[in-house]
Each structure stands twice: as structure tokens, then as C-alpha cells.
Design a protein around this motif. Structure first.
Motif, PDB file in Angstrom:
ATOM      1  N   LEU A  81       0.828  -1.198   0.000  1.00  0.00           N
ATOM      2  CA  LEU A  81       0.000   0.000   0.000  1.00  0.00           C
ATOM      3  C   LEU A  81       0.863   1.250   0.000  1.00  0.00           C
ATOM      4  O   LEU A  81       1.913   1.311   0.653  1.00  0.00           O
ATOM      5  N   TYR A  82       0.389   2.271  -0.731  1.00  0.00           N
ATOM      6  CA  TYR A  82       1.102   3.539  -0.846  1.00  0.00           C
ATOM      7  C   TYR A  82       0.123   4.696  -0.713  1.00  0.00           C
ATOM      8  O   TYR A  82      -1.097   4.528  -0.825  1.00  0.00           O
ATOM      9  N   ARG A  83       0.690   5.866  -0.479  1.00  0.00           N
ATOM     10  CA  ARG A  83      -0.061   7.119  -0.516  1.00  0.00           C
ATOM     11  C   ARG A  83       0.584   8.046  -1.545  1.00  0.00           C
ATOM     12  O   ARG A  83       1.777   7.936  -1.825  1.00  0.00           O
ATOM     13  N   GLN A  84      -0.222   8.949  -2.085  1.00  0.00           N
ATOM     14  CA  GLN A  84       0.330   9.941  -2.992  1.00  0.00           C
ATOM     15  C   GLN A  84       1.097  11.004  -2.210  1.00  0.00           C
ATOM     16  O   GLN A  84       0.686  11.402  -1.113  1.00  0.00           O
ATOM     17  N   CYS A  85       2.193  11.446  -2.769  1.00  0.00           N
ATOM     18  CA  CYS A  85       2.868  12.635  -2.250  1.00  0.00           C
ATOM     19  C   CYS A  85       1.863  13.782  -2.219  1.00  0.00           C
ATOM     20  O   CYS A  85       0.977  13.885  -3.083  1.00  0.00           O
ATOM     21  N   HIS A  86       1.983  14.657  -1.234  1.00  0.00           N
ATOM     22  CA  HIS A  86       1.082  15.816  -1.149  1.00  0.00           C
ATOM     23  C   HIS A  86       1.113  16.625  -2.441  1.00  0.00           C
ATOM     24  O   HIS A  86       0.060  17.094  -2.917  1.00  0.00           O
ATOM     25  N   ASN A  87       2.286  16.771  -3.033  1.00  0.00           N
ATOM     26  CA  ASN A  87       2.389  17.552  -4.265  1.00  0.00           C
ATOM     27  C   ASN A  87       1.848  16.798  -5.477  1.00  0.00           C
ATOM     28  O   ASN A  87       1.693  17.383  -6.548  1.00  0.00           O
ATOM     29  N   PHE A  88       1.553  15.527  -5.300  1.00  0.00           N
ATOM     30  CA  PHE A  88       0.870  14.712  -6.303  1.00  0.00           C
ATOM     31  C   PHE A  88      -0.636  14.864  -6.123  1.00  0.00           C
ATOM     32  O   PHE A  88      -1.345  15.267  -7.051  1.00  0.00           O
ATOM     33  N   ALA A  89      -1.109  14.603  -4.937  1.00  0.00           N
ATOM     34  CA  ALA A  89      -2.547  14.589  -4.683  1.00  0.00           C
ATOM     35  C   ALA A  89      -3.174  15.985  -4.705  1.00  0.00           C
ATOM     36  O   ALA A  89      -4.311  16.147  -5.158  1.00  0.00           O
ATOM     37  N   VAL A  90      -2.442  16.982  -4.223  1.00  0.00           N
ATOM     38  CA  VAL A  90      -3.016  18.321  -4.043  1.00  0.00           C
ATOM     39  C   VAL A  90      -2.490  19.325  -5.061  1.00  0.00           C
ATOM     40  O   VAL A  90      -3.264  20.011  -5.725  1.00  0.00           O
TER      41      VAL A  90
END
Length: 375
Positions: free
Chosen positions: A58-67
Motif C-alpha cells: 500500500l502507498y499514498r500519494q505525495c502531497h504535491n501529487f494529490a493536491v
């Protein structure tokens, strides 16, 4: 750079892609795998990688990716970080209230991530200032002030500053033309400035200094005086006989960084050609061939050069066929090839690779630690 494919539908995708155009899967880069992965939504802001080597992690998007929409790198779901390893290196971003600055920021981050990919593939992964306050790398993306103050692109003790105007294609072309440069790219700036950073990390204070000086000159020469002399008098008329660029004649530090940047250009282009399976099989025996696809990180310097010249020949020929400038507007004199060979030796040294990952190289690190053409 190697080729990538969507893990859901096998569609060909690029390093910068965030969405598969065929199956609409989210795409993101996973630094730990050095791969673009397709993802499926796992809920609560987490994404499950479909890449076979990720084994369902499982991963999360970098803030600069998601936002902010200027990144496409992923972070392990259990990491406390909100920014990916690439975005953590950026200490100052452009003023986003100004027109076009978000576009410039996007272009800067894109070029920076390509640099980081190449460095990592060569065993030269970098650390942030947060992880290594003394030797870590940081970037500032600044713009000229309204009072006429100009931001100078450059490097200072691990801090790389780029004037965001370089992300404006029209501005960069005007500067290139005014300076009489055959080549000026945003990625080229990142490569060049990283050369200054790695000089401090890998050459200064080590036994590589003496062979460096034998090729590039004595870096202890006054930089300010050399800069003034260059802009007053220009380069020597015969600079092409020993330097990769006119600017490389300015000071031994700049010669190293120009050569370093050129080496990164070469290995990146050869890596791309090999990943695409590009081969040159002309009918005439008098024309150069290209069939070798040895991974650049495993190749000797002579192998790289043997493949480079046929590739640049076809690159320039293709460009001329479609009516644009040569993609490779350079010639490599023998002294330049010797300097490129030295860069290769430094990067290929196991001692140097260890130093790049952690502690800086020491005075005991010597060119004898690596073979002349070590892979």
C-alpha cells in the motif's frame, strides 16, 4: 531512462504519467522499485500497487501529487512523510499567486525527478537536508525581484538555486541565443549544478583531487577572477579542442560540472535507446551500427563511447529530416573523452558509490580503488 507499462493493461506509459490513457488506472512512481506502477484504490487515501514486485503493498500519494498536481511519486502507506523523497529536496517553491509560476514549478520538478532517476540508477542516490543536515541536497526555485535584483542559478554547499525563468521556454531560448550556446535545457541545468554538488562530495578532500587537477586544472584558482575574465574576454578561440563547451573554459569547477552533466546526458540517452531496443543495422558496411544493449550501469566507458557515436549520428540525421536543429550539437575531442572517462571512473568506484550513499569520501579514497574502465 527505461520504458514503463501499466500493470493493469500493459499500455506503454511514460515517467511523468499519472493516469493510464487506456484503462484509467492511477499511475505513480515508486522510488524503492525504480518503476512506474499502476494502482487500485484501497480506500482512506491509500493505493494498492499492481506492480508484481510490490507484492500488493500500500502507498499514498505525495502531497504535491494529490493536491498540487506537480508530482507523481508515491510514499509507502506506513511512512510518516507527506512529501516524497524528491519533493523533500525542494526547500523553496515559486510564488504560486503569480501567473505561470505553477507551470514553471511543474516543469522544474519534472526535470529534477529525471535527474534523481539517473543519479539513482548510477548508484548516486542523494539525501535531503532533513536526513543529512551537513551533506544533504536542497533546491530553491526563485524568481527575479521587482526591484531588478536577479536570481543567479548556481550551487552553494549543497543548495542548488534555479531561476524559475529557465522554465520559460521562450526566455531560455533567448538566453541560449544571446550566449551563443548550442544547447540549453532545464534538465541540463539540473545536471550541471548536481556536478558541483558531487564535486564537493566525491572529489574535494580525496586522493581523486590530483588526477582531477591533471585533467581539469587547479580548482584553487580564484573563481571570481576567472568569472570576470571569461565574461570580459570570452573563451579561447580553440576551446573545442579540449573542452565540451565554451563555458567549461571558465574555471576547473565549471569544466568538471559541464563534463559531469554531459556524462549524465550520455548515459540517460543510451539507457533510453537500449530500453526501446533501438538497433542500427544499415545496408552499407561503411555506416555505423548499434546492436549492443548492455545496461549503462554495467557498461565500461569504452562500451558507452562505442555506442554513443552511432546513436548521435542517427539522432542528428532524424532531426534534420524533420527540419529541427541537431539533437546533439557537440563534438568530443580526445581531451574531452579523457575527462568523461574520469567522471565514469569516479562514479563506477565502489568506494565512491558508498560515499554517495552516506559518509563523504575521505582522503584514503584513491583512484587505485577502481580499474581504469571499471563497469
Amino acid at each position: 531512462m527505461k520504458t514503463f507499462h501499466c500493470n493493469r493493461c500493459s499500455q506503454f506509459v511514460f515517467f511523468e504519467n499519472v493516469l493510464c490513457e487506456r484503462c484509467s488506472a492511477l499511475l505513480g512512481y515508486v522510488p524503492g522499485l525504480s518503476e512506474i506502477s499502476a494502482f487500485e484504490d484501497a480506500g482512506e487515501g491509500e493505493w494498492r500497487s499492481l506492480h508484481p514486485r510490490a507484492e500488493g503493498a500500500l502507498y499514498r500519494q505525495c502531497h504535491n501529487f494529490a493536491v498540487e498536481k506537480v508530482c507523481n511519486w508515491m510514499i509507502p502507506a506506513d511512512s510518516p512523510d507527506t512529501l516524497c523523497a524528491a519533493c523533500q529536496l525542494t526547500r523553496t517553491i515559486p510564488n504560486l499567486s503569480a501567473p505561470d509560476n505553477r507551470l514553471y514549478w511543474f516543469r522544474l520538478e519534472t526535470a529534477k525527478r529525471r535527474l534523481l532517476y539517473t543519479l539513482a540508477s548510477l548508484g548516486l542516490a542523494v539525501q535531503s537536508r532533513q536526513d543529512d543536515p551537513e551533506h544533504g541536497l536542497a533546491f530553491e526555485f526563485l524568481e527575479d525581484g521587482g526591484d531588478g535584483a536577479q536570481v543567479m542559478t548556481g550551487h552553494d554547499n549543497g543548495l542548488i538555486t534555479l531561476n524559475i525563468a529557465e522554465a520559460d521556454d521562450a526566455h531560455r531560448e533567448r538566453v541560449r541565443s544571446a550566449m551563443g550556446e548550442p544547447y540549453r535545457t532545464l534538465l541540463g541545468h539540473f545536471r550541471h549544478e548536481s556536478g558541483h554538488y558531487f564535486f564537493d562530495r566525491l572529489i574535494e578532500g580525496t586522493r581523486w583531487v590530483e588526477p582531477y587537477r591533471a585533467l581539469f586544472g587547479d580548482e584553487r584558482a580564484d573563481y571570481g577572477e576567472a568569472l570576470d575574465a571569461y565574461y570580459q574576454n570570452g573563451p579561447p578561440a580553440d576551446w573545442g579542442s579540449a573542452y565540451i563547451s565554451a563555458y567549461a573554459t571558465m574555471h576547473p569547477w565549471e569544466d568538471w560540472s559541464e563534463t559531469w552533466a554531459h556524462y549524465l546526458l550520455i548515459v540517460d540517452a543510451l539507457d533510453t535507446a537500449a530500453s526501446y531496443g533501438l538497433a542500427l543495422l544499415p545496408d552499407s558496411p561503411d555506416e555505423p551500427t548499434l546492436t549492443d544493449a548492455t545496461p549503462v550501469e554495467d557498461a565500461s566507458f569504452d562500451n558507452l563511447m562505442k555506442r554513443w557515436f552511432p546513436l548521435t549520428n542517427v539522432l542528428n540525421s532524424l532531426n534534420r529530416s524533420v527540419g529541427v536543429a541537431d539533437g546533439y550539437p557537440f563534438t568530443l575531442a580526445t581531451p574531452v573523452i579523457d575527462k568523461l572517462r574520469f567522471v565514469h571512473r569516479v562514479i563506477a568506484s565502489p568506494v565512491i558509490r558508498d560515499a554517495a550513499r552516506g559518509e563523504p569520501a575521505t582522503a584514503s579514497d584513491t583512484p587505485a580503488d577502481t580499474a581504469q574502465d571499471a563497469p
